[in-house]
Design a protein around this motif. Structure first.
Motif, PDB file in Angstrom:
ATOM      1  N   SER A  55       3.888 -12.812 -22.494  1.00  0.00           N
ATOM      2  CA  SER A  55       4.337 -11.607 -23.208  1.00  0.00           C
ATOM      3  C   SER A  55       5.853 -11.517 -23.228  1.00  0.00           C
ATOM      4  O   SER A  55       6.456 -11.201 -24.261  1.00  0.00           O
ATOM      5  N   ARG A  56       6.470 -11.789 -22.101  1.00  0.00           N
ATOM      6  CA  ARG A  56       7.934 -11.714 -22.032  1.00  0.00           C
ATOM      7  C   ARG A  56       8.577 -12.803 -22.902  1.00  0.00           C
ATOM      8  O   ARG A  56       9.549 -12.551 -23.610  1.00  0.00           O
ATOM      9  N   GLN A  57       8.020 -14.001 -22.853  1.00  0.00           N
ATOM     10  CA  GLN A  57       8.558 -15.097 -23.656  1.00  0.00           C
ATOM     11  C   GLN A  57       8.400 -14.834 -25.158  1.00  0.00           C
ATOM     12  O   GLN A  57       9.157 -15.355 -25.962  1.00  0.00           O
ATOM     13  N   GLN A  58       7.421 -13.995 -25.502  1.00  0.00           N
ATOM     14  CA  GLN A  58       7.214 -13.639 -26.909  1.00  0.00           C
ATOM     15  C   GLN A  58       8.055 -12.434 -27.319  1.00  0.00           C
ATOM     16  O   GLN A  58       7.923 -11.937 -28.433  1.00  0.00           O
ATOM     17  N   GLY A  59       8.891 -11.942 -26.412  1.00  0.00           N
ATOM     18  CA  GLY A  59       9.835 -10.891 -26.767  1.00  0.00           C
ATOM     19  C   GLY A  59       9.474  -9.483 -26.338  1.00  0.00           C
ATOM     20  O   GLY A  59      10.207  -8.545 -26.642  1.00  0.00           O
ATOM     21  N   SER A  60       8.378  -9.287 -25.653  1.00  0.00           N
ATOM     22  CA  SER A  60       8.017  -7.940 -25.197  1.00  0.00           C
ATOM     23  C   SER A  60       8.998  -7.467 -24.129  1.00  0.00           C
ATOM     24  O   SER A  60       9.524  -8.265 -23.344  1.00  0.00           O
ATOM     25  N   THR A  61       9.233  -6.155 -24.094  1.00  0.00           N
ATOM     26  CA  THR A  61      10.106  -5.588 -23.069  1.00  0.00           C
ATOM     27  C   THR A  61       9.338  -5.484 -21.759  1.00  0.00           C
ATOM     28  O   THR A  61       8.099  -5.402 -21.749  1.00  0.00           O
ATOM     29  N   TRP A  62      10.077  -5.458 -20.663  1.00  0.00           N
ATOM     30  CA  TRP A  62       9.427  -5.310 -19.361  1.00  0.00           C
ATOM     31  C   TRP A  62       8.678  -3.979 -19.290  1.00  0.00           C
ATOM     32  O   TRP A  62       7.576  -3.917 -18.751  1.00  0.00           O
ATOM     33  N   ARG A  63       9.266  -2.950 -19.845  1.00  0.00           N
ATOM     34  CA  ARG A  63       8.621  -1.634 -19.832  1.00  0.00           C
ATOM     35  C   ARG A  63       7.271  -1.697 -20.546  1.00  0.00           C
ATOM     36  O   ARG A  63       6.272  -1.180 -20.054  1.00  0.00           O
ATOM     37  N   HIS A  64       7.226  -2.339 -21.688  1.00  0.00           N
ATOM     38  CA  HIS A  64       5.978  -2.459 -22.457  1.00  0.00           C
ATOM     39  C   HIS A  64       4.954  -3.315 -21.700  1.00  0.00           C
ATOM     40  O   HIS A  64       3.765  -2.977 -21.645  1.00  0.00           O
ATOM     41  N   ILE A  65       5.424  -4.386 -21.088  1.00  0.00           N
ATOM     42  CA  ILE A  65       4.525  -5.292 -20.362  1.00  0.00           C
ATOM     43  C   ILE A  65       3.885  -4.580 -19.170  1.00  0.00           C
ATOM     44  O   ILE A  65       2.670  -4.614 -18.978  1.00  0.00           O
ATOM     45  N   ILE A  66       4.702  -3.917 -18.369  1.00  0.00           N
ATOM     46  CA  ILE A  66       4.198  -3.268 -17.154  1.00  0.00           C
ATOM     47  C   ILE A  66       3.368  -2.028 -17.489  1.00  0.00           C
ATOM     48  O   ILE A  66       2.410  -1.710 -16.801  1.00  0.00           O
TER      49      ILE A  66
END
Length: 147
Positions: A55-66
């Motif tokens: 998810s992070r490598q695809q550009g998602s923010t940490w806030r969105h991921i967590i």
């Protein structure tokens, strides 16, 4: 070569150990069960961490991921795994220290086997003793750092 413990020579293979009600064996079984359970939890955790990395490598923010509510927070599972292992490990070490003491090993010898201070072994053995009625105090830190 000198034996690790001075009482080692006193114990022969011909001696029979009482294993029917062996608290060390019970604690070892509990630790083994916890290791199996933890291995399953760690597999699940690893899958979650791989998902987070993608998810992070695809550009998602940490806030969105967590904040993703579809999956539990992996930090919670990691904390649970660490706490469960620490409790099971602490129980096994305590039972083993008591078992070795009952077999006649000195506190210093046990400390050498565990690679901790004799004071730590003494506290561990003492923490197993009977408590006064209503006494809820006592050592509760079974984390690996406490050893």
């Amino acid at each position: 070569m000198q034996p690790m413990c001075e009482h080692y020579e006193e114990f022969s293979m011909a001696e029979t150990l009482e294993v029917d009600e062996d608290p060390v064996l019970e604690a070892l079984s509990n630790l083994s069960d916890m290791a199996t359970s933890t291995a399953n939890d760690l597999t699940e955790l690893n899958e979650d961490l791989l998902r987070i990395r993608r998810s992070r490598q695809q550009g998602s923010t940490w806030r969105h991921i967590i904040a993703d509510t579809d999956r539990p927070n992996p930090l919670s599972l990691l904390t649970k795994v660490a706490a469960d292992l620490a409790l099971a490990c602490g129980s096994f070490r305590r039972a083993l220290a008591l078992g070795l003491r009952r077999e006649g090993l000195q506190v210093t010898e046990i400390a050498n086997l565990f690679d901790v201070s004799r004071q730590r072994v003494s506290a561990l053995i003492r923490s197993h003793g009977p408590r006064k009625s209503g006494d809820s105090t006592g050592p509760t830190d079974s984390s690996p750092a406490a050893w």
